[in-house]
Design a protein around this motif. Sequence first.
Motif, mmCIF file in Angstrom:
data_model
loop_
_atom_site.group_PDB
_atom_site.id
_atom_site.type_symbol
_atom_site.label_atom_id
_atom_site.label_comp_id
_atom_site.label_asym_id
_atom_site.label_seq_id
_atom_site.Cartn_x
_atom_site.Cartn_y
_atom_site.Cartn_z
ATOM 1 N N ALA A 1 0.196 98.828 7.806
ATOM 2 C CA ALA A 1 1.008 99.625 6.884
ATOM 3 C C ALA A 1 0.298 100.930 6.546
ATOM 4 O O ALA A 1 -0.925 100.993 6.490
ATOM 5 C CB ALA A 1 1.288 98.837 5.609
ATOM 6 N N VAL A 2 1.100 101.966 6.337
ATOM 7 C CA VAL A 2 0.597 103.287 5.977
ATOM 8 C C VAL A 2 1.269 103.714 4.678
ATOM 9 O O VAL A 2 2.491 103.621 4.553
ATOM 10 C CB VAL A 2 0.918 104.315 7.088
ATOM 11 C CG1 VAL A 2 0.535 105.716 6.662
ATOM 12 C CG2 VAL A 2 0.220 103.933 8.380
ATOM 13 N N GLU A 3 0.483 104.185 3.736
ATOM 14 C CA GLU A 3 1.034 104.666 2.472
ATOM 15 C C GLU A 3 1.565 106.089 2.625
ATOM 16 O O GLU A 3 0.870 106.969 3.101
ATOM 17 C CB GLU A 3 -0.074 104.661 1.410
ATOM 18 C CG GLU A 3 0.358 105.232 0.074
ATOM 19 C CD GLU A 3 -0.828 105.466 -0.853
ATOM 20 O OE1 GLU A 3 -1.986 105.347 -0.390
ATOM 21 O OE2 GLU A 3 -0.606 105.760 -2.027
ATOM 22 N N ALA A 4 2.839 106.285 2.229
ATOM 23 C CA ALA A 4 3.343 107.658 2.094
ATOM 24 C C ALA A 4 3.690 107.832 0.614
ATOM 25 O O ALA A 4 2.810 107.667 -0.225
ATOM 26 C CB ALA A 4 4.528 107.886 3.019
ATOM 27 N N VAL A 5 4.931 108.110 0.256
ATOM 28 C CA VAL A 5 5.215 108.355 -1.167
ATOM 29 C C VAL A 5 5.462 107.084 -1.984
ATOM 30 O O VAL A 5 5.591 107.162 -3.201
ATOM 31 C CB VAL A 5 6.406 109.328 -1.388
ATOM 32 C CG1 VAL A 5 6.195 110.626 -0.653
ATOM 33 C CG2 VAL A 5 7.727 108.707 -1.026
ATOM 34 N N GLU A 6 5.498 105.902 -1.342
ATOM 35 C CA GLU A 6 5.797 104.703 -2.126
ATOM 36 C C GLU A 6 4.673 104.320 -3.067
ATOM 37 O O GLU A 6 4.896 103.562 -4.019
ATOM 38 C CB GLU A 6 6.148 103.530 -1.199
ATOM 39 C CG GLU A 6 4.972 102.896 -0.454
ATOM 40 C CD GLU A 6 4.668 103.618 0.847
ATOM 41 O OE1 GLU A 6 4.828 104.843 0.904
ATOM 42 O OE2 GLU A 6 4.245 102.944 1.799
ATOM 43 N N GLY A 7 3.459 104.817 -2.852
ATOM 44 C CA GLY A 7 2.333 104.481 -3.708
ATOM 45 C C GLY A 7 1.544 103.300 -3.164
ATOM 46 O O GLY A 7 2.053 102.480 -2.403
ATOM 47 N N THR A 8 0.280 103.237 -3.574
ATOM 48 C CA THR A 8 -0.638 102.248 -3.002
ATOM 49 C C THR A 8 -0.183 100.817 -3.262
ATOM 50 O O THR A 8 -0.198 99.975 -2.356
ATOM 51 C CB THR A 8 -2.052 102.445 -3.582
ATOM 52 O OG1 THR A 8 -2.459 103.791 -3.367
ATOM 53 C CG2 THR A 8 -3.056 101.523 -2.895
ATOM 54 N N ASP A 9 0.245 100.509 -4.494
ATOM 55 C CA ASP A 9 0.553 99.113 -4.819
ATOM 56 C C ASP A 9 1.757 98.602 -4.026
ATOM 57 O O ASP A 9 1.745 97.463 -3.540
ATOM 58 C CB ASP A 9 0.785 98.949 -6.331
ATOM 59 C CG ASP A 9 -0.511 99.106 -7.110
ATOM 60 O OD1 ASP A 9 -1.569 99.313 -6.482
ATOM 61 O OD2 ASP A 9 -0.473 99.049 -8.347
ATOM 62 N N ALA A 10 2.778 99.427 -3.866
ATOM 63 C CA ALA A 10 3.954 99.017 -3.083
ATOM 64 C C ALA A 10 3.562 98.804 -1.626
ATOM 65 O O ALA A 10 4.043 97.876 -0.959
ATOM 66 C CB ALA A 10 5.061 100.060 -3.197
ATOM 67 N N MET A 11 2.678 99.664 -1.126
ATOM 68 C CA MET A 11 2.231 99.531 0.271
ATOM 69 C C MET A 11 1.417 98.250 0.437
ATOM 70 O O MET A 11 1.565 97.538 1.440
ATOM 71 C CB MET A 11 1.410 100.768 0.636
ATOM 72 C CG MET A 11 1.101 100.911 2.095
ATOM 73 S SD MET A 11 -0.388 100.011 2.562
ATOM 74 C CE MET A 11 -1.628 101.085 1.874
ATOM 75 N N ILE A 12 0.575 97.938 -0.540
ATOM 76 C CA ILE A 12 -0.229 96.711 -0.485
ATOM 77 C C ILE A 12 0.680 95.484 -0.489
ATOM 78 O O ILE A 12 0.471 94.536 0.276
ATOM 79 C CB ILE A 12 -1.238 96.684 -1.662
ATOM 80 C CG1 ILE A 12 -2.392 97.656 -1.377
ATOM 81 C CG2 ILE A 12 -1.755 95.272 -1.921
ATOM 82 C CD1 ILE A 12 -3.364 97.833 -2.533
ATOM 83 N N ALA A 13 1.719 95.505 -1.313
ATOM 84 C CA ALA A 13 2.649 94.372 -1.374
ATOM 85 C C ALA A 13 3.328 94.177 -0.016
ATOM 86 O O ALA A 13 3.445 93.058 0.487
ATOM 87 C CB ALA A 13 3.687 94.604 -2.473
#
Lengths: 266, 266
Positions: B181-193
């Motif tokens: 997974a790559v973080e864009a505008v969703e934010g770190t926590d959403a990307m981690i989930a």
Amino acid sequence: MKTVALVAGRGALPPMLVRAVKAQGHRICVVNLKGHNDAPIEPPEVDAATTLPVGAIGKALKFLEAQGAEEVLFAGNVDKTVWYRDLRPDLQALKLITNLPDGGDDRILRALTDMLEAKGFPVGAPVDWLPDCLAPTGHLAGPEASAEVVGDMEFGLRIAKGVGALEIGQTVVVCRGCVVAVEAVEGTDAMIARAGMLAKKGAVVVKAIKPQQDRRLDVPTVGVETLAAMKEAGLRWLALEAGCLILEPERFRAQAKALKIGVYGR
Amino acid sequence: MKTVALVAGRGALPPMLVRAVKAQGHRICVVNLKGHNDAPIEPPEVDAATTLPVGAIGKALKFLEAQGAEEVLFAGNVDKTVWYRDLRPDLQALKLITNLPDGGDDRILRALTDMLEAKGFPVGAPVDWLPDCLAPTGHLAGPEASAEVVGDMEFGLRIAKGVGALEIGQTVVVCRGCVVAVEAVEGTDAMIARAGMLAKKGAVVVKAIKPQQDRRLDVPTVGVETLAAMKEAGLRWLALEAGCLILEPERFRAQAKALKIGVYGR
């Protein structure tokens, strides 16, 4: 006339290839991947067929030999869960896998391709059989984009190429010079759904060919399902690098018009 | 002794900075961003304070002048929804925004910084006030990683640097040589989930500093919330480029140990 063997995963691409190979006067035999199609492709639609689980490489090789395959094509989606969870490799598959570095289906497919070619079965590129399905440049379907959206298409293509060079994925969503979402292993449709929740109206879905892509194995592909996912997510613009594959192009263009999704090749 | 002004968003960083500036014997005055903290920072905790909505740049400038601010710090999170939906810019903010190219808070912050410096208010780097909070290299907290996981940390750092160079985001999740997974505008926590749903157990969260990052404005930051999001997602490894900021480092290390999350600096 030659004999072409098609290893067929899920989706519209395998039947398209069957029609294309037959239309050009060749023999076609199919290895259906078990569990990957409600209706396996079988005679009389093709000259010969078998259905094998992913991982049954020994049996697949025997089928290719018995059929006298002169070119092998891989087409259609293969569930990633199979690679990671349900793979029951036979002896040939084990030989392949134990010599692999870690890290994903791309490397497995490349090793498989190398093995086939070493055994005298050249692996061809499905796109070479479907010249009418390759995205050209320019306006392809649906409404025409503003200069701002066209600017985002250029921006997005640059980002998608960079993301592809890092072997991350093929697809990004951008909006007004910002990267909204990047596809990694979640798949294009899940990424499109996320982007729809994050982005403003004018966002653009951009698909590019990885610089180092093996065009025999995985050419970026869109179809009416891509348009449906975009409609569901509220995204209205799609840009494809020239050379991407458009499944069922006439149906695709009609659907883009109906759903008011503007499609461009770059 | 000098007067430091802090523009305070959400989270643990602004109070940490207040303590650090006071501990080093300086005056500190605070502009609390309205709606960004349940309890705004106020005297007697600081020497002076005001609470202003995002976009009230004219009033903020008057406060800095009245306080004789000699250095301005930006710290804490600002809701992106504010930039995109609820911004009510005053005349000074309008001047700033109308001269901007499109595309996100980074550019707005950079323009704001330039404007402040042009008006005689140098903008400082919060990290310079918090040398004990910067990630060093090596094992930082929690369990120690296998060689395989350390290899993924190196791989992930290379990918995160590439993603940062494209101005996409700071954080990726990798697993056995694959980008999950790559973080864009969703934010770190959403990307981690998301990554937790897609990845195998050994996956690694990697945070890196963008090559072109302005360290006065946005240094990649982790804290106990990052660990909580990772625990929730079932991810057990975190790698930080040296120089990333660790909020409340003692509490962070204790929490990493308690949650059995291994943290490394690279």
